[in-house]
Scaffold this active site. Structure first.
Site, PDB file in Angstrom:
ATOM      1  N   HIS A 109      60.148  23.936  25.792  1.00 25.62           N
ATOM      2  CA  HIS A 109      58.763  23.655  26.160  1.00 25.62           C
ATOM      3  C   HIS A 109      58.105  24.832  26.883  1.00 25.62           C
ATOM      4  CE1 HIS A 109      58.898  19.591  24.754  1.00 25.62           C
ATOM      5  NE2 HIS A 109      59.947  19.302  25.508  1.00 25.62           N
ATOM      6  N   HIS A 158      23.433  51.890  47.043  1.00 23.55           N
ATOM      7  CA  HIS A 158      24.651  51.493  46.323  1.00 23.55           C
ATOM      8  C   HIS A 158      25.147  52.649  45.469  1.00 23.55           C
ATOM      9  CE1 HIS A 158      27.328  49.057  43.676  1.00 23.55           C
ATOM     10  NE2 HIS A 158      27.515  48.413  44.799  1.00 23.55           N
TER      11      HIS A 158
END
Length: 465
Positions: free
Chosen positions: A289, A368
């Site tokens: 699984h 920025h």
């Protein structure tokens, strides 16, 4: 020739016991609309939460596959899902009144029988297969697990090999060349375990629903009469012995290689969690699984990447806009420097496309990274939200009297820099219908053909005038 999606005609139920919880459970298959897929609904819980059969919802693979979503779980889903895939059902809602599907006889055959009893109903939408494009590999060297999905245009084929270094089992193979063989060749193959595992599970009270009617027990060690007597008592049997095949004589094998066939069944059920019917040849050595789920995730990731590329539409920034900047300011309350959308290029009831021309004279570039200017990611999300705001405000007759407020931002990803000179185009699509002024949207931001930012947004419009 296109194949149509299908569901079942009427609801149908089966009842049994959860293997691990020991709880009685009724499972009901319900018809579902097109493009619904497989979903579980816990009708025993408040609000009846729904759990999508999606590999991203897998939370445990230790003794079966468990799914968790919306505060609810459902365990041991693989045999149910294998039956749906084997019968090529696309859409079904599966109700459960307990946390685990019924184990039945340890195979998928009783689910198959129930679904066939309900009958099939063809739907209008085409089934959308994913064709494995090239060899996709997965391996776990420490467990000697190897899996590969290979291109095969016209069918869904499986080959499985198991080898547990057991003198009883030896090396076993199972294969089907088409899903049309599933019912006859695979569906009735039951789960199996080794005697030493069974004793450990019993000791820790982990198989409360096991009764030796639903599992093949492989005897991998010497057992004396006292131990067999204890097992018989534990499972309410008069007596238990070891059959010539090296298994407990509680049941007879349905196939000489039944364990390998059951591993193939599990694999089909677990790979259903990819969420798309597949075309290809799956080959696996020693699957389980955990490996099945990891392999399914790998395939789903590839599908998502391919679909995101296919769905990127390149827009002409010079096309006649639906709204220009002045018209946008008549709808949105934002003003420079926080009005971040210059044009709306497309607008429908379910999607919107907006444009932002990024220039060096933007005020945020002053602080920025002025030496290496990059548009801040937070402002990219804000511009995306303003674009989505136009979509939501389009649902009211007087948008100038409403505000759009964020409720949630999820799964935001920034994939590349946005620089002065770029034309940033946002597309927001509704994930669900707008209800009570609340919209859930999937947004992407593109520079040319490349997605540079994406996020899922939830917003609500509120009247302020």
């Amino acid at each position: 020739m296109n194949v149509k999606q299908r569901t079942i005609k009427v609801p149908v139920s089966v009842s049994g016991t959860g293997l691990h919880t020991g709880q009685s459970v009724t499972l009901t298959f319900n018809p579902a609309p097109e493009k619904h897929g497989y979903k579980f609904r816990r009708v025993d819980l408040p609000g009846q939460p729904i759990i999508d059969a999606d590999v991203d919802n897998v939370t445990d693979t230790s003794r079966g596959t468990t799914l968790t979503q919306n505060g609810a779980s459902v365990s041991t889903v693989e045999h149910v899902l294998a039956a749906l895939v084997g019968l090529e059902i696309d859409n079904v809602l599966i109700d459960l009144d307990a946390p685990e599907t019924p184990i039945m006889d340890g195979s998928s055959i009783q689910f198959i029988d129930a679904i066939e009893k309900a009958g099939f109903e063809e739907q209008a939408a085409d089934r959308e297969y994913y064709h494995i494009p090239y060899n996709i590999h997965y391996s776990e060297p420490d467990r000697k697990v190897d899996m590969v999905a290979m291109p095969l245009d016209d069918d869904y084929r499986f080959t499985c090999m198991v080898d547990y270094n057991s003198q009883v089992l030896g090396s076993q193979h199972a294969t089907i060349s088409s899903l049309s063989e599933f019912k006859k060749e695979i569906a009735s193959s039951r789960t199996f375990c080794f005697l030493h595992e069974l004793e450990m599970l019993v000791k820790h009270d982990l198989i409360k629903g096991g009764d030796l009617n639903n599992a093949i027990v492989v005897v991998d060690k010497e057992v004396d009469e006292e131990e067999l007597a204890n097992l018989a008592k534990l499972f309410n049997r008069k007596d238990i012995n070891v059959a010539p095949q090296g298994i407990l004589n509680n049941i007879e094998l349905r196939h000489q290689n039944e364990p390998a066939r059951h591993k193939l069944l599990d694999m089909i059920g677990d790979l259903a969690l990819v969420g798309v019917p597949l075309k290809g040849h799956i080959m696996a050595a020693r699957p389980g699984h955990a490996a099945n789920v990891a392999f399914a995730k790998k395939i789903k990731t590839l599908i998502k990447k391919e679909r995101s590329r296919k769905h990127v539409k390149v827009y002409d920034p010079n096309m006649t806009p639906v709204y220009d900047t002045v018209q946008i300011m008549n709808i949105l309350p934002h003003r420079p420097p926080l009005l971040l959308i210059d044009k709306i290029l497309e607008l429908s009831k379910t999607h919107v496309v907006g444009l932002k021309a990024v220039t060096m004279n933007e005020p945020f570039f002053v602080g920025h990274f002025p030496g290496a200017p990059v548009m801040p990611g937070v402002l990219q999300i804000e511009a995306m939200a303003q674009t989505g705001g136009i979509l939501v405000l389009n649902t009211v007759p007087d948008p100038e009297n409403w505000l759009t407020l964020f409720l949630k931002i999820e799964n935001a990803r920034f994939k590349d820099k946005v620089l002065p000179g770029n034309t940033l185009i946002f597309r927001c699509d509704l994930i669900a219908p707008i209800r009570r002024g609340i919209a859930q949207m999937k947004g992407i931001g593109m520079v040319g053909e490349k997605i540079v930012v994406e996020a899922e947004l939830m917003a609500q419009i509120v009247r302020y005038k």
